[in-house]
Design a protein around this motif. Structure first.
Motif, PDB file in Angstrom:
ATOM      1  N   LEU A  98       0.852  -1.183   0.000  1.00  0.00           N
ATOM      2  CA  LEU A  98       0.000   0.000   0.000  1.00  0.00           C
ATOM      3  C   LEU A  98       0.889   1.234   0.000  1.00  0.00           C
ATOM      4  CD1 LEU A  98      -2.866   1.200   0.229  1.00  0.00           C
ATOM      5  CD2 LEU A  98      -2.583   1.130   2.719  1.00  0.00           C
ATOM      6  N   TRP A  99       0.684   2.068  -1.003  1.00  0.00           N
ATOM      7  CA  TRP A  99       1.468   3.296  -1.159  1.00  0.00           C
ATOM      8  C   TRP A  99       0.577   4.507  -0.915  1.00  0.00           C
ATOM      9  CZ3 TRP A  99       6.707   3.612  -3.130  1.00  0.00           C
ATOM     10  CH2 TRP A  99       7.299   2.359  -3.356  1.00  0.00           C
ATOM     11  N   HIS A 100       1.233   5.663  -0.676  1.00  0.00           N
ATOM     12  CA  HIS A 100       0.512   6.862  -0.249  1.00  0.00           C
ATOM     13  C   HIS A 100       1.211   8.096  -0.812  1.00  0.00           C
ATOM     14  CE1 HIS A 100       0.284  10.170   2.762  1.00  0.00           C
ATOM     15  NE2 HIS A 100      -0.970   9.797   2.942  1.00  0.00           N
ATOM     16  N   ILE A 101       0.419   9.018  -1.393  1.00  0.00           N
ATOM     17  CA  ILE A 101       0.918  10.334  -1.806  1.00  0.00           C
ATOM     18  C   ILE A 101       0.121  11.374  -1.024  1.00  0.00           C
ATOM     19  CG2 ILE A 101       1.240  11.974  -3.694  1.00  0.00           C
ATOM     20  CD1 ILE A 101       1.314   9.653  -5.617  1.00  0.00           C
ATOM     21  N   PRO A 102       0.764  12.219  -0.232  1.00  0.00           N
ATOM     22  CA  PRO A 102       0.026  13.215   0.549  1.00  0.00           C
ATOM     23  C   PRO A 102      -0.790  14.139  -0.340  1.00  0.00           C
ATOM     24  CG  PRO A 102       2.321  13.085   1.251  1.00  0.00           C
ATOM     25  CD  PRO A 102       2.215  12.294  -0.007  1.00  0.00           C
ATOM     26  N   ALA A 103      -1.826  14.743   0.241  1.00  0.00           N
ATOM     27  CA  ALA A 103      -2.706  15.632  -0.518  1.00  0.00           C
ATOM     28  C   ALA A 103      -1.937  16.802  -1.120  1.00  0.00           C
ATOM     29  CB  ALA A 103      -3.825  16.140   0.388  1.00  0.00           C
ATOM     30  N   GLN A 104      -0.920  17.277  -0.417  1.00  0.00           N
ATOM     31  CA  GLN A 104      -0.147  18.412  -0.909  1.00  0.00           C
ATOM     32  C   GLN A 104       0.895  18.004  -1.943  1.00  0.00           C
ATOM     33  OE1 GLN A 104      -0.239  17.243   2.140  1.00  0.00           O
ATOM     34  NE2 GLN A 104       1.782  17.203   3.148  1.00  0.00           N
ATOM     35  N   GLY A 105       0.952  16.723  -2.249  1.00  0.00           N
ATOM     36  CA  GLY A 105       1.900  16.229  -3.231  1.00  0.00           C
ATOM     37  C   GLY A 105       3.171  15.724  -2.579  1.00  0.00           C
ATOM     38  N   GLY A 106       4.120  15.321  -3.403  1.00  0.00           N
ATOM     39  CA  GLY A 106       5.380  14.807  -2.888  1.00  0.00           C
ATOM     40  C   GLY A 106       5.625  13.390  -3.365  1.00  0.00           C
ATOM     41  N   GLU A 107       6.655  12.783  -2.823  1.00  0.00           N
ATOM     42  CA  GLU A 107       7.063  11.443  -3.237  1.00  0.00           C
ATOM     43  C   GLU A 107       6.123  10.389  -2.673  1.00  0.00           C
ATOM     44  OE1 GLU A 107       9.559   8.955  -5.399  1.00  0.00           O
ATOM     45  OE2 GLU A 107       9.624  11.140  -5.240  1.00  0.00           O
ATOM     46  N   ALA A 108       5.798   9.395  -3.489  1.00  0.00           N
ATOM     47  CA  ALA A 108       4.993   8.269  -3.009  1.00  0.00           C
ATOM     48  C   ALA A 108       5.815   7.435  -2.035  1.00  0.00           C
ATOM     49  CB  ALA A 108       4.542   7.417  -4.182  1.00  0.00           C
ATOM     50  N   ARG A 109       5.150   7.007  -0.956  1.00  0.00           N
ATOM     51  CA  ARG A 109       5.828   6.217   0.067  1.00  0.00           C
ATOM     52  C   ARG A 109       5.005   4.988   0.411  1.00  0.00           C
ATOM     53  NH1 ARG A 109       9.364   9.637   2.818  1.00  0.00           N
ATOM     54  NH2 ARG A 109      10.229   7.741   3.721  1.00  0.00           N
ATOM     55  N   VAL A 110       5.688   3.905   0.773  1.00  0.00           N
ATOM     56  CA  VAL A 110       5.001   2.722   1.287  1.00  0.00           C
ATOM     57  C   VAL A 110       4.524   3.018   2.708  1.00  0.00           C
ATOM     58  CG1 VAL A 110       5.266   0.332   2.025  1.00  0.00           C
ATOM     59  CG2 VAL A 110       6.271   1.084  -0.120  1.00  0.00           C
ATOM     60  N   VAL A 111       3.247   2.776   2.973  1.00  0.00           N
ATOM     61  CA  VAL A 111       2.732   2.933   4.328  1.00  0.00           C
ATOM     62  C   VAL A 111       2.373   1.599   4.956  1.00  0.00           C
ATOM     63  CG1 VAL A 111       1.929   5.293   4.039  1.00  0.00           C
ATOM     64  CG2 VAL A 111       0.422   3.408   3.417  1.00  0.00           C
ATOM     65  N   LEU A 112       2.271   0.543   4.132  1.00  0.00           N
ATOM     66  CA  LEU A 112       1.972  -0.758   4.712  1.00  0.00           C
ATOM     67  C   LEU A 112       2.323  -1.854   3.719  1.00  0.00           C
ATOM     68  CD1 LEU A 112      -0.968  -1.515   7.010  1.00  0.00           C
ATOM     69  CD2 LEU A 112      -0.357  -3.195   5.293  1.00  0.00           C
ATOM     70  N   SER A 113       3.037  -2.872   4.220  1.00  0.00           N
ATOM     71  CA  SER A 113       3.338  -4.040   3.396  1.00  0.00           C
ATOM     72  C   SER A 113       3.121  -5.283   4.250  1.00  0.00           C
ATOM     73  CB  SER A 113       4.768  -3.999   2.861  1.00  0.00           C
ATOM     74  OG  SER A 113       5.690  -4.006   3.931  1.00  0.00           O
ATOM     75  N   ARG A 114       2.852  -6.389   3.572  1.00  0.00           N
ATOM     76  CA  ARG A 114       2.592  -7.629   4.293  1.00  0.00           C
ATOM     77  C   ARG A 114       2.969  -8.809   3.414  1.00  0.00           C
ATOM     78  NH1 ARG A 114      -2.194 -10.322   3.033  1.00  0.00           N
ATOM     79  NH2 ARG A 114      -2.329 -11.129   5.154  1.00  0.00           N
ATOM     80  N   ALA A 115       3.217  -9.946   4.037  1.00  0.00           N
ATOM     81  CA  ALA A 115       3.528 -11.160   3.296  1.00  0.00           C
ATOM     82  C   ALA A 115       2.352 -11.540   2.418  1.00  0.00           C
ATOM     83  CB  ALA A 115       3.838 -12.297   4.267  1.00  0.00           C
ATOM     84  N   GLY A 116       2.614 -11.758   1.156  1.00  0.00           N
ATOM     85  CA  GLY A 116       1.545 -12.103   0.221  1.00  0.00           C
ATOM     86  C   GLY A 116       0.905 -10.916  -0.451  1.00  0.00           C
TER      87      GLY A 116
END
Length: 711
Positions: A102-120
């Motif tokens: 799961l990736w996330h880009i803040p409302a104000q913009g900026g670099e996409a970041r992973v906010v959650l990862s899981r096995a599978g």
């Protein structure tokens, strides 16, 4: 080398055309995001990127994500942040195995970041419109009580090299993949660090799952997961939660087992804070699917219909469901079209729905108070992916027709005016023109379709004709298709007939009933009647025609081949051949058992007429096709060569061909295989319909090109 007249004159150019799909609107209505798939560098697949469009239509579209792995599943959070899924590498992660995160880009913009990862991995993301609530879907091994146990079990299977799956229920596979051992589930995304092992916020380990974020920084807040559908929750086949605007609960489609390995669909409600659940719809002889929830959360528009029988086809109808009690009230009960609810208006006065109608798929407004239905769009197009602006004056959607591929448009809900928004993809030049055709059959039924014609005038004899038969069979030729695109054929001089025979949607319940359980009767005679009408035109050469179809269309192509010799060639893709055996091997055998009795299957099985087949046939099948398993293609091929009216010669040579794809499913999706598909089909048609010398087939097939005599 000169450029082709259009992308449809060259298969390399065709498969490289960008493809738009999907649409999501930010809660404040200021941002639209769609997905564009483009050919990868190797030409062996497509990678999707997210693009932002200006809802006002003043600014050009711009790309907001970029990676070789691609992105999908865009959803806006209430704060305007954009969530999406991707398996691209996390610069801050240490994962040994690439998984969709799961990736996330803040409302104000900026670099996409992973906010959650899981096995599978994570398969989908969903957000509440008016609350800070994010929900994701993903698989969980049945023996796992937490995310840690799930990851451990997955690693054990991988390290041991075990891929065996032990089943105790039906079904065991779907479309092109095995079901299990992981089971689909729904999770709530919780902000903050993961609880200590063995306890969640309530101190109860049952139903709790968590995933600590690897590589957490102060710019990417840590999150974890809470399992919402564990324990005795009904089975989820393809979880697509419908989240209430206030984020308190979601409606889920659930699978309800019945006797004799049968299934039907129901609706469950799950509290997104506590995980408490209740079944809202579970009625014998009925099926239901959830739709959008009203702005105040008290009602939802759902689709309810009877389970099918050999004499009764589906009859889905709109209903208003109380989201607490499950009580139903009919909505537009006398409307015959099969509607898909898309969105409520903000004042809850009406619902916008889509429905096949006379070779199109317009947008309709259904008044909640009195059920009055008003058609809002009148273009020759099929709409999808509808979202409504916060003020209720505008809707945004994706539409397509046979004249243009999917594009994002704006709809004025008061005037019905449609405006195409500046998008990331230009419309391709179409090498032909489109006409609407129809005829009246012997039993008085109106049968209509689309006729795609070459741009150039025909010769004295007229254009050769290709009859294309759609799949389903409950469907309609009304939208752009990349898999069966008529313009690749008109670019080479063919006219293409795209008819809607009995069983097609968009013409009322009686039109479907005409062909139900009797595929070889009205659907066949309808196809022949409209083919007769088109062949009577001065610009069509009735002596040079072919029939083609896939899935049910392939079934019908097989039926056509065994009942007439009027076609110079027949192309049958992913087709049903022996109905006596097909039903138990398809991935949804219970549905087939409802649809036809043994007597019906016996009467309408194409394999019984193999000795009457004289037209050259091109058989196409993918080995990963679980909807129409490869056994159908293998049996057809053997019986065609051994028992048909035009069998193989004593030396084994034959006019028939079998194009086999070991790794494709019901559809041919890989671009390099799509090129092979079209190249082989065009060569087969050129030889048998146009009477030309056999064309050189793609070298990648490993065949020796035919030698030509030198002058």
């Amino acid at each position: 080398m000169s450029a082709p007249a259009s992308a449809f004159h060259d298969l390399d150019h065709y498969v490289a055309l960008p493809r738009v799909s999907g649409l999501t609107l930010s809660p404040d209505g200021s941002r639209l995001v769609t997905t564009v798939a483009t050919l990868n560098r190797k030409g062996t697949g497509y990678a999707s990127a997210l693009w932002e469009l200006d809802p006002t239509g003043e600014r050009p579209a711009h790309r907001i994500t970029r990676s070789s792995k691609g992105e999908a599943g865009a959803a806006f959070g209430v704060d305007g942040a954009l969530y999406f899924t991707s398996s691209r590498p996390d610069p801050e992660g240490e994962e040994d195995e690439a998984a969709t995160a799961l990736w996330h880009i803040p409302a104000q913009g900026g670099e996409a970041r992973v906010v959650l990862s899981r096995a599978g991995g994570i398969s989908g993301v969903f957000c509440a419109e008016n609350a800070d609530r994010v929900v994701v879907t993903g698989g969980l091994l049945p023996g796992a009580g937490s995310e840690e146990e799930h990851a451990t079990l997955r690693k054990r299977r991988k390290d041991a090299g075990v891929d065996a799956i032990l089943h105790s229920s039906y079904p065991i596979r779907y479309w092109d993949h095995d079901l299990g051992p992981e089971v689909p589930h729904v999770f709530s995304v919780q902000r903050g660090p993961s609880p200590r092992p063995g306890a969640d916020e309530s101190g109860d380990t049952e139903g709790e799952a968590r995933s600590p974020l690897p590589g957490t920084t102060d710019r990417a807040p840590e999150m974890h997961l809470r399992l919402l559908t564990g324990g005795t929750f009904p089975a989820l086949h393809d979880p697509s939660p419908i989240i209430a605007p206030d984020g308190t609960f979601a409606l889920l489609p659930v699978t309800i087992p019945e006797a004799r390995a049968s299934l039907r669909e129901g609706i469950a409600r799950v509290d997104l804070a506590t995980g408490d659940r209740q079944t809202l719809f579970d009625q014998e002889g009925q099926e239901a699917s959830p739709g959008p929830i009203s702005p105040d959360g008290t009602r939802a528009v759902v689709v309810v219909g009877r389970t099918t029988s050999p004499t009764e086809p589906p009859q889905p109808r709109l209903q208003l469901m109380d989201t607490t009690s499950g009580e139903l009230a009919p909505l537009a009960p006398d409307w015959e079209l099969w509607a898909t609810p898309m969105a409520w208006l903000p004042d809850a006065s009406a619902v916008l729905v889509l429905a096949d109608s006379d070779g199109r798929r317009p947008v309709f407004r259904v008044d909640v108070a009195n059920g009055e239905v008003t058609q809002l769009t009148h273009d020759d197009a099929a709409w999808s992916e509808l979202a409504v602006s916060p003020d209720g004056t505008t809707a945004y959607g994706v539409r397509s027709s046979y004249l243009f591929p999917p594009e994002v448009v704006r709809l004025d809900l008061a005037s019905g005016e449609v405006t195409r928004l500046p998008g990331p993809v230009d419309r391709p030049t179409i090498p032909g023109r489109l006409e609407e055709v129809e005829t009246t059959t012997a039993d008085g039924a109106r049968v209509r379709g689309w006729l795609a014609l070459p741009q150039d005038r025909p010769g004295p004899e007229g254009h050769p004709l290709l009859l294309w038969i759609h799949g389903g069979p409950l469907g309609s030729w009304n939208a752009w298709t990349w898999r069966w695109n008529p313009w690749l054929m008109t670019a080479r001089g063919y006219a293409v007939l795209l008819p809607d025979p009995a069983l097609s949607t968009g013409y009322g319940q009686d039109f479907i009933q005409r062909g139900w359980g009797a595929w070889g009767d009205a659907p066949y005679t309808d196809l022949m009647a409209i083919t007769d009408a088109v062949e009577a035109r001065a610009d069509i050469d009735a002596s040079r025609t072919a029939a083609m179809g896939g899935s049910f269309g392939g079934y019908m192509a097989n039926w056509v081949a065994g009942h007439t010799d009027r076609f110079k060639a027949v192309v049958t893709h992913a087709s049903l051949w022996g109905l006596d055996a097909f039903g138990s091997t398809t991935d949804a055998a219970f549905y087939w058992q409802r649809e036809m009795t043994q007597e019906m299957s016996g009467k309408h099985s194409p394999h019984l007429y193999v000795d009457q087949i004289v037209s050259p046939m091109l058989v196409i099948h993918g080995d990963k096709d679980y909807r129409v398993p490869i056994g159908e293609g293998l049996r057809l091929w053997y019986e065609l060569l051994s028992r048909s009216g035009r069998p193989a010669e004593p030396d084994g040579s034959t006019v028939h061909r079998f194009l086999y794809f070991p790794h494709e499913n019901h559809w041919i999706l890989a671009p390099q295989h799509a090129k092979v598909w079209y190249a082989v089909v065009l060569a087969f048609l050129a030889e048998h319909v146009l009477g030309e010398e056999p064309e050189a087939l793609p070298e990648v097939l490993g065949l020796v090109a035919p030698q030509k005599d030198e002058a």
